[in-house]
Write a protein that holds these residues in place. Structure first.
Motif, PDB file in Angstrom:
ATOM      1  N   VAL A 101     -64.101   7.331  18.809  1.00 49.61           N
ATOM      2  CA  VAL A 101     -64.081   6.154  19.662  1.00 49.61           C
ATOM      3  C   VAL A 101     -63.809   4.920  18.812  1.00 49.61           C
ATOM      4  N   TYR A 102     -62.920   4.061  19.313  1.00 51.93           N
ATOM      5  CA  TYR A 102     -62.514   2.842  18.625  1.00 51.93           C
ATOM      6  C   TYR A 102     -62.941   1.612  19.416  1.00 51.93           C
ATOM      7  N   GLU A 103     -63.100   0.520  18.693  1.00 48.15           N
ATOM      8  CA  GLU A 103     -63.308  -0.787  19.299  1.00 48.15           C
ATOM      9  C   GLU A 103     -62.420  -1.799  18.594  1.00 48.15           C
ATOM     10  N   VAL A 104     -61.712  -2.611  19.365  1.00 49.18           N
ATOM     11  CA  VAL A 104     -60.923  -3.693  18.781  1.00 49.18           C
ATOM     12  C   VAL A 104     -61.863  -4.877  18.527  1.00 49.18           C
ATOM     13  N   LEU A 105     -61.996  -5.239  17.271  1.00 45.25           N
ATOM     14  CA  LEU A 105     -62.832  -6.375  16.886  1.00 45.25           C
ATOM     15  C   LEU A 105     -62.050  -7.675  16.877  1.00 45.25           C
ATOM     16  N   LYS A 106     -60.751  -7.553  16.596  1.00 44.07           N
ATOM     17  CA  LYS A 106     -59.878  -8.732  16.563  1.00 44.07           C
ATOM     18  C   LYS A 106     -58.445  -8.276  16.717  1.00 44.07           C
ATOM     19  N   GLY A 107     -57.656  -9.013  17.506  1.00 45.36           N
ATOM     20  CA  GLY A 107     -56.247  -8.702  17.659  1.00 45.36           C
ATOM     21  C   GLY A 107     -55.961  -7.792  18.839  1.00 45.36           C
ATOM     22  N   LYS A 108     -54.862  -7.057  18.748  1.00 47.97           N
ATOM     23  CA  LYS A 108     -54.395  -6.167  19.808  1.00 47.97           C
ATOM     24  C   LYS A 108     -53.971  -4.848  19.190  1.00 47.97           C
ATOM     25  N   ALA A 109     -54.250  -3.767  19.900  1.00 47.13           N
ATOM     26  CA  ALA A 109     -53.878  -2.434  19.423  1.00 47.13           C
ATOM     27  C   ALA A 109     -53.196  -1.656  20.529  1.00 47.13           C
ATOM     28  N   HIS A 110     -52.228  -0.845  20.153  1.00 50.02           N
ATOM     29  CA  HIS A 110     -51.674   0.180  21.015  1.00 50.02           C
ATOM     30  C   HIS A 110     -52.077   1.525  20.426  1.00 50.02           C
ATOM     31  N   TYR A 111     -52.907   2.256  21.169  1.00 50.52           N
ATOM     32  CA  TYR A 111     -53.319   3.586  20.742  1.00 50.52           C
ATOM     33  C   TYR A 111     -52.392   4.599  21.415  1.00 50.52           C
ATOM     34  N   MET A 121     -45.082  19.433  23.041  1.00 52.87           N
ATOM     35  CA  MET A 121     -45.822  18.254  23.449  1.00 52.87           C
ATOM     36  C   MET A 121     -46.153  18.333  24.931  1.00 52.87           C
ATOM     37  N   ALA A 122     -47.455  18.318  25.253  1.00 50.58           N
ATOM     38  CA  ALA A 122     -47.889  18.476  26.646  1.00 50.58           C
ATOM     39  C   ALA A 122     -48.225  17.152  27.313  1.00 50.58           C
ATOM     40  N   ASP A 123     -48.661  16.169  26.544  1.00 56.25           N
ATOM     41  CA  ASP A 123     -49.089  14.892  27.136  1.00 56.25           C
ATOM     42  C   ASP A 123     -48.988  13.807  26.081  1.00 56.25           C
ATOM     43  N   VAL A 124     -48.528  12.629  26.500  1.00 53.50           N
ATOM     44  CA  VAL A 124     -48.486  11.454  25.632  1.00 53.50           C
ATOM     45  C   VAL A 124     -49.060  10.278  26.418  1.00 53.50           C
ATOM     46  N   VAL A 125     -50.003   9.589  25.812  1.00 55.55           N
ATOM     47  CA  VAL A 125     -50.722   8.488  26.467  1.00 55.55           C
ATOM     48  C   VAL A 125     -50.699   7.271  25.568  1.00 55.55           C
ATOM     49  N   MET A 126     -50.457   6.092  26.159  1.00 54.92           N
ATOM     50  CA  MET A 126     -50.624   4.842  25.419  1.00 54.92           C
ATOM     51  C   MET A 126     -51.692   3.994  26.094  1.00 54.92           C
ATOM     52  N   ILE A 127     -52.585   3.450  25.287  1.00 53.24           N
ATOM     53  CA  ILE A 127     -53.642   2.567  25.765  1.00 53.24           C
ATOM     54  C   ILE A 127     -53.550   1.260  24.996  1.00 53.24           C
ATOM     55  N   GLU A 128     -53.357   0.166  25.708  1.00 49.89           N
ATOM     56  CA  GLU A 128     -53.388  -1.150  25.067  1.00 49.89           C
ATOM     57  C   GLU A 128     -54.807  -1.682  25.111  1.00 49.89           C
ATOM     58  N   ALA A 129     -55.294  -2.162  23.979  1.00 48.79           N
ATOM     59  CA  ALA A 129     -56.654  -2.677  23.887  1.00 48.79           C
ATOM     60  C   ALA A 129     -56.657  -3.999  23.139  1.00 48.79           C
ATOM     61  N   VAL A 130     -57.510  -4.911  23.602  1.00 51.12           N
ATOM     62  CA  VAL A 130     -57.668  -6.207  22.957  1.00 51.12           C
ATOM     63  C   VAL A 130     -59.138  -6.375  22.573  1.00 51.12           C
ATOM     64  N   GLU A 131     -59.450  -7.500  21.975  1.00 55.37           N
ATOM     65  CA  GLU A 131     -60.788  -7.730  21.430  1.00 55.37           C
ATOM     66  C   GLU A 131     -61.881  -7.401  22.447  1.00 55.37           C
ATOM     67  N   GLY A 132     -62.811  -6.560  22.020  1.00 58.70           N
ATOM     68  CA  GLY A 132     -63.926  -6.152  22.862  1.00 58.70           C
ATOM     69  C   GLY A 132     -63.714  -4.838  23.576  1.00 58.70           C
ATOM     70  N   ASP A 133     -62.472  -4.373  23.663  1.00 52.85           N
ATOM     71  CA  ASP A 133     -62.190  -3.110  24.344  1.00 52.85           C
ATOM     72  C   ASP A 133     -62.588  -1.912  23.487  1.00 52.85           C
ATOM     73  N   LYS A 134     -63.067  -0.868  24.175  1.00 50.97           N
ATOM     74  CA  LYS A 134     -63.356   0.414  23.533  1.00 50.97           C
ATOM     75  C   LYS A 134     -62.377   1.468  24.042  1.00 50.97           C
ATOM     76  N   VAL A 135     -61.976   2.350  23.145  1.00 51.05           N
ATOM     77  CA  VAL A 135     -61.003   3.400  23.483  1.00 51.05           C
ATOM     78  C   VAL A 135     -61.493   4.726  22.916  1.00 51.05           C
ATOM     79  N   ILE A 136     -61.762   5.671  23.816  1.00 48.64           N
ATOM     80  CA  ILE A 136     -62.189   7.008  23.402  1.00 48.64           C
ATOM     81  C   ILE A 136     -60.951   7.889  23.212  1.00 48.64           C
TER      82      ILE A 136
END
Length: 255
Positions: A101-111, A121-136
């Motif tokens: 599990v990740y958390e963006v502390l600062k900035g922007k991330a594309h997971y 390849m069976a599945d590809v997912v992109m999740i955009e997260a900004v400060e405060g967001d958690k991504v499992i």
């Protein structure tokens, strides 16, 4: 190593492990740029950090690890800066790999998450997260983190300390299923068989596993039972279904 890249945490000065371009030549999209690029520092990993000895004892007792990663803004030729990409090993014979599990502390991330089944390849997912967001990152998915901005990305992660990451599949395939270019395009990796279209999902800011917007997840050191799924993924099918559900569908990110 640049001394300014040390991290102050818990009253201690921590030096990072440094990922350099020479560590990632197998996964770069822009081969022409790579031929003449200097061997620059790309990002910085601060492993097993903690605020106090008491916290560290709790973290160890629960088989966990808390890390911080800093990815400065940069371009890898025509591609945004990214991590090398890795999978996690299976937990025994459960059929589940270890999650994270990740958390963006600062900035922007594309997971960028990907799952292989039967060598394809069976599945590809992109999740955009900004400060405060958690991504499992659910079991059986590899992942790459991309910094798609002109600002520094700082993120934290909780993970089981009972394994080592596996980088070889990304190296073997020349990177992830997609490359994110600085002009906003997502280019399929021709070395991956039958790459599906990307599904865009929202961050997993779930209160039921202890997450709260605006509250850093390091505080779960006081309630480590909320992180049990990191060591016992086989007990949390409901969580993995929720994380990957199309009910969490998001619009493609705008650069």
């Amino acid at each position: 190593m640049n001394p300014t890249r040390t991290l102050e945490f818990g009253g201690k000065t921590i030096s990072p492990s440094v990922r350099r371009l020479s560590d990632m030549t197998d996964v770069i999209y822009d081969i022409e740029w790579l031929k003449n690029a200097p061997d620059m520092e790309l990002y910085y990993m601060y492993r097993d950090v903690h605020m106090s000895r008491q916290d560290h004892s709790i973290i160890l007792d629960n088989g966990l690890r808390y890390d911080i990663t800093v990815i400065p803004p940069a371009r890898l030729g025509s591609e945004f800066i990214k991590t090398a990409g890795h999978y996690h090993p299976y937990k025994g014979d459960t059929g589940y790999t270890f999650p994270e599990v990740y958390e963006v502390l600062k900035g922007k991330a594309h997971y960028l998450l990907q799952k292989c089944e039967g060598g394809r390849m069976a599945d590809v997912v992109m999740i955009e997260a900004v400060e405060g967001d958690k991504v499992i990152i659910p079991p059986n998915y590899g992942h790459v983190t991309i910094n798609p901005s002109n600002k520094e990305l700082k993120m934290a992660n909780w993970v089981s300390r009972n394994f080592e990451s596996i980088y070889e599949p990304y190296k073997k395939c020349g990177g992830a299923a997609y490359y994110e270019l600085t002009d906003g395009r997502l280019i399929k990796n021709a070395r991956c068989d039958q790459v599906p279209e990307i599904r865009y999902l929202k961050p997993t800011n779930y209160s039921k596993v202890g997450f709260a917007k605006g509250k850093e997840m390091y505080g779960l050191v006081r309630d480590p039972g909320k992180l049990e799924y990191l060591n016992y993924p086989e007990k949390y099918d409901w969580l993995w279904e929720e994380v990957l559900s199309d009910k969490n569908r998001a619009e493609p990110p705008m650069l």
